[in-house]
Write a protein that holds these residues in place. Structure first.
Motif, PDB file in Angstrom:
ATOM      1  N   MET A  85      82.931  21.968   9.748  1.00 46.27           N
ATOM      2  CA  MET A  85      82.397  21.073  10.763  1.00 46.27           C
ATOM      3  C   MET A  85      81.889  19.775  10.154  1.00 46.27           C
ATOM      4  O   MET A  85      81.198  19.793   9.152  1.00 46.27           O
ATOM      5  CB  MET A  85      81.250  21.786  11.477  1.00 46.27           C
ATOM      6  N   GLU A  86      82.209  18.673  10.814  1.00 47.14           N
ATOM      7  CA  GLU A  86      81.689  17.371  10.409  1.00 47.14           C
ATOM      8  C   GLU A  86      80.348  17.160  11.097  1.00 47.14           C
ATOM      9  O   GLU A  86      80.193  17.453  12.282  1.00 47.14           O
ATOM     10  CB  GLU A  86      82.660  16.274  10.838  1.00 47.14           C
ATOM     11  N   ALA A  87      79.389  16.635  10.341  1.00 44.95           N
ATOM     12  CA  ALA A  87      78.072  16.382  10.919  1.00 44.95           C
ATOM     13  C   ALA A  87      77.413  15.199  10.220  1.00 44.95           C
ATOM     14  O   ALA A  87      77.768  14.844   9.099  1.00 44.95           O
ATOM     15  CB  ALA A  87      77.189  17.617  10.795  1.00 44.95           C
ATOM     16  N   TYR A  88      76.455  14.624  10.905  1.00 42.68           N
ATOM     17  CA  TYR A  88      75.685  13.494  10.385  1.00 42.68           C
ATOM     18  C   TYR A  88      74.209  13.711  10.681  1.00 42.68           C
ATOM     19  O   TYR A  88      73.856  14.415  11.616  1.00 42.68           O
ATOM     20  CB  TYR A  88      76.136  12.179  11.038  1.00 42.68           C
ATOM     21  N   GLY A  89      73.383  13.065   9.877  1.00 42.65           N
ATOM     22  CA  GLY A  89      71.943  13.058  10.145  1.00 42.65           C
ATOM     23  C   GLY A  89      71.334  14.441  10.184  1.00 42.65           C
ATOM     24  O   GLY A  89      71.687  15.333   9.412  1.00 42.65           O
ATOM     25  N   ASP A  90      70.413  14.638  11.119  1.00 41.24           N
ATOM     26  CA  ASP A  90      69.680  15.894  11.222  1.00 41.24           C
ATOM     27  C   ASP A  90      70.567  17.090  11.524  1.00 41.24           C
ATOM     28  O   ASP A  90      70.227  18.223  11.192  1.00 41.24           O
ATOM     29  CB  ASP A  90      68.602  15.793  12.305  1.00 41.24           C
ATOM     30  N   THR A  91      71.713  16.857  12.157  1.00 41.37           N
ATOM     31  CA  THR A  91      72.566  17.997  12.498  1.00 41.37           C
ATOM     32  C   THR A  91      73.202  18.634  11.261  1.00 41.37           C
ATOM     33  O   THR A  91      73.602  19.791  11.318  1.00 41.37           O
ATOM     34  CB  THR A  91      73.650  17.628  13.528  1.00 41.37           C
ATOM     35  N   ILE A  92      73.276  17.921  10.147  1.00 42.72           N
ATOM     36  CA  ILE A  92      73.750  18.531   8.894  1.00 42.72           C
ATOM     37  C   ILE A  92      72.869  19.730   8.560  1.00 42.72           C
ATOM     38  O   ILE A  92      73.351  20.835   8.326  1.00 42.72           O
ATOM     39  CB  ILE A  92      73.715  17.523   7.730  1.00 42.72           C
ATOM     40  N   TYR A  93      71.569  19.509   8.554  1.00 44.66           N
ATOM     41  CA  TYR A  93      70.624  20.564   8.206  1.00 44.66           C
ATOM     42  C   TYR A  93      70.608  21.649   9.271  1.00 44.66           C
ATOM     43  O   TYR A  93      70.536  22.830   8.968  1.00 44.66           O
ATOM     44  CB  TYR A  93      69.230  19.980   8.001  1.00 44.66           C
ATOM     45  N   TYR A  94      70.689  21.235  10.517  1.00 40.70           N
ATOM     46  CA  TYR A  94      70.673  22.195  11.609  1.00 40.70           C
ATOM     47  C   TYR A  94      71.863  23.145  11.516  1.00 40.70           C
ATOM     48  O   TYR A  94      71.712  24.355  11.577  1.00 40.70           O
ATOM     49  CB  TYR A  94      70.670  21.479  12.963  1.00 40.70           C
ATOM     50  N   LEU A  95      73.065  22.587  11.379  1.00 46.19           N
ATOM     51  CA  LEU A  95      74.266  23.423  11.345  1.00 46.19           C
ATOM     52  C   LEU A  95      74.294  24.342  10.127  1.00 46.19           C
ATOM     53  O   LEU A  95      74.669  25.505  10.238  1.00 46.19           O
ATOM     54  CB  LEU A  95      75.526  22.555  11.385  1.00 46.19           C
ATOM     55  N   THR A  96      73.899  23.838   8.971  1.00 47.87           N
ATOM     56  CA  THR A  96      73.934  24.686   7.774  1.00 47.87           C
ATOM     57  C   THR A  96      72.875  25.784   7.827  1.00 47.87           C
ATOM     58  O   THR A  96      73.057  26.841   7.224  1.00 47.87           O
ATOM     59  CB  THR A  96      73.746  23.867   6.478  1.00 47.87           C
ATOM     60  N   ARG A  97      71.813  25.573   8.529  1.00 48.94           N
ATOM     61  CA  ARG A  97      70.743  26.579   8.591  1.00 48.94           C
ATOM     62  C   ARG A  97      70.893  27.551   9.754  1.00 48.94           C
ATOM     63  O   ARG A  97      70.409  28.682   9.672  1.00 48.94           O
ATOM     64  CB  ARG A  97      69.390  25.892   8.663  1.00 48.94           C
ATOM     65  N   HIS A  98      71.530  27.125  10.845  1.00 52.79           N
ATOM     66  CA  HIS A  98      71.510  27.945  12.063  1.00 52.79           C
ATOM     67  C   HIS A  98      72.864  28.455  12.534  1.00 52.79           C
ATOM     68  O   HIS A  98      72.915  29.286  13.431  1.00 52.79           O
ATOM     69  CB  HIS A  98      70.849  27.166  13.205  1.00 52.79           C
ATOM     70  N   ILE A  99      73.936  27.966  11.956  1.00 53.80           N
ATOM     71  CA  ILE A  99      75.261  28.438  12.356  1.00 53.80           C
ATOM     72  C   ILE A  99      75.877  29.142  11.141  1.00 53.80           C
ATOM     73  O   ILE A  99      76.417  28.497  10.244  1.00 53.80           O
ATOM     74  CB  ILE A  99      76.161  27.279  12.856  1.00 53.80           C
ATOM     75  N   PRO A 100      75.779  30.473  11.104  1.00 54.61           N
ATOM     76  CA  PRO A 100      76.145  31.217   9.900  1.00 54.61           C
ATOM     77  C   PRO A 100      77.581  31.026   9.430  1.00 54.61           C
ATOM     78  O   PRO A 100      77.862  31.154   8.251  1.00 54.61           O
ATOM     79  CB  PRO A 100      75.909  32.677  10.290  1.00 54.61           C
ATOM     80  N   ARG A 101      78.511  30.741  10.294  1.00 57.06           N
ATOM     81  CA  ARG A 101      79.919  30.637   9.912  1.00 57.06           C
ATOM     82  C   ARG A 101      80.309  29.229   9.507  1.00 57.06           C
ATOM     83  O   ARG A 101      81.475  28.949   9.270  1.00 57.06           O
ATOM     84  CB  ARG A 101      80.823  31.079  11.079  1.00 57.06           C
ATOM     85  N   ALA A 102      79.356  28.302   9.436  1.00 53.35           N
ATOM     86  CA  ALA A 102      79.685  26.881   9.255  1.00 53.35           C
ATOM     87  C   ALA A 102      79.667  26.442   7.797  1.00 53.35           C
ATOM     88  O   ALA A 102      78.755  26.760   7.049  1.00 53.35           O
ATOM     89  CB  ALA A 102      78.703  26.024  10.049  1.00 53.35           C
ATOM     90  N   LEU A 103      80.703  25.684   7.451  1.00 52.72           N
ATOM     91  CA  LEU A 103      80.706  24.842   6.266  1.00 52.72           C
ATOM     92  C   LEU A 103      80.707  23.417   6.808  1.00 52.72           C
ATOM     93  O   LEU A 103      81.499  23.098   7.691  1.00 52.72           O
ATOM     94  CB  LEU A 103      81.956  25.071   5.413  1.00 52.72           C
ATOM     95  N   VAL A 104      79.820  22.573   6.309  1.00 54.29           N
ATOM     96  CA  VAL A 104      79.634  21.254   6.902  1.00 54.29           C
ATOM     97  C   VAL A 104      80.082  20.165   5.935  1.00 54.29           C
ATOM     98  O   VAL A 104      79.677  20.140   4.782  1.00 54.29           O
ATOM     99  CB  VAL A 104      78.153  21.041   7.297  1.00 54.29           C
ATOM    100  N   TYR A 105      80.923  19.259   6.433  1.00 51.76           N
ATOM    101  CA  TYR A 105      81.302  18.099   5.638  1.00 51.76           C
ATOM    102  C   TYR A 105      80.709  16.860   6.283  1.00 51.76           C
ATOM    103  O   TYR A 105      80.564  16.772   7.490  1.00 51.76           O
ATOM    104  CB  TYR A 105      82.813  17.982   5.443  1.00 51.76           C
ATOM    105  N   GLN A 106      80.294  15.942   5.423  1.00 48.47           N
ATOM    106  CA  GLN A 106      79.594  14.755   5.877  1.00 48.47           C
ATOM    107  C   GLN A 106      79.775  13.663   4.840  1.00 48.47           C
ATOM    108  O   GLN A 106      80.301  13.919   3.765  1.00 48.47           O
ATOM    109  CB  GLN A 106      78.125  15.069   6.114  1.00 48.47           C
TER     110      GLN A 106
END
Length: 185
Positions: A85-106
Motif C-alpha cells: 500500500m502507498e501512503a503519506y503522512g500520518d497514514t504511514i504509521y497508521y497502516l503499518t501499526r493497525h493493518i497486519p497484512r500491510a507493507l507500506v511504500y512511501q
C-alpha cells in the motif's frame, strides 16, 4: 487527482463494491498493490471530505476501516497474501501499526535521498520506529518516479549506489523498478 472519480466511502454500498473488486483480484491469485491507499482510510477521508462532521457521526456512517476489513478477509481466506500500500503522512504509521497484512511504500526516504542531505537521511533512519521500518517497502525509483520527480536522473552514479545500498540494507522490503532490473539507467 482531477482525472479520477471520488466515491463517497461513508456509503456502505461504495465500501461493499470496493471490497467485491478487491476480492475479485485477490481470488485471481494476485497479491494486492494499491496506490494512494491512504485516501481510503477513515482519517484521511474525513479530513478531506467531512471536516465539519464530528467523529461520532462520521463513525456511524463508516464504522470500520476498509483496509482492516480487507486484512481480516485475507487472514481468514488467503493467509499467504499481502497488501502493498502507498501512503503519506500520518497514514504511514497508521497502516503499518493497525493493518497486519500491510507493507507500506512511501516517498519520505526517496525525497531525502534525492535532496542528498545526509543529516536528513540519518535523522529519518534513526527516528523511524523499527516496527514501522520493517513494514515499509524501500525504493528509489518506481512507475511514479521513472519519468518525473525524484528519479534516477537526479542522482550521480555514486549516489545511485549509495541509495541502493541504503534501500537494500535497512529493515523492510526492497522494491526494484523494471528499469533498474533492465539497467536502463
Amino acid at each position: 487527482w482531477s482525472d479520477t472519480v471520488q466515491l463517497d466511502y461513508t456509503k456502505k454500498k461504495a465500501r461493499d463494491y470496493a471490497m467485491e473488486i478487491t476480492k475479485f483480484w485477490l481470488e485471481k491469485g494476485l497479491n494486492l498493490r494499491c496506490d494512494a491507499s491512504h485516501l481510503l482510510t477513515r482519517l484521511e477521508f474525513k479530513e478531506n471530505w467531512y471536516q465539519q462532521m464530528k467523529w461520532e457521526e462520521f463513525s456511524s456512517l463508516w464504522p470500520k476501516e476498509f483496509w482492516q476489513e480487507v486484512s481480516e478477509y485475507l487472514s481468514r481466506q488467503q493467509p499467504e497474501k499481502v497488501l502493498m500500500m502507498e501512503a503519506y503522512g500520518d497514514t504511514i504509521y497508521y497502516l503499518t501499526r493497525h493493518i497486519p497484512r500491510a507493507l507500506v511504500y512511501q516517498t519520505d526516504l526517496l525525497y531525502r535521498l534525492a535532496e542528498r542531505n545526509v543529516g536528513a537521511i540519518k535523522k529519518y533512519l534513526t527516528q523511524m520506529p523499527f516496527e514501522v521500518m520493517k513494514r515499509m517497502v524501500n525504493y528509489f525509483q518506481s512507475h511514479d518516479t521513472a519519468d518525473a520527480g525524484p528519479a534516477l536522473d537526479i542522482f550521480t552514479t555514486d549516489f545511485q549506489k549509495a541509495a541502493a545500498i541504503i534501500d537494500a540494507t535497512i529493515p523492510g522490503a526492497l522494491m526494484l523498478h523494471q528499469r533498474q532490473i533492465k539497467g536502463a539507467r
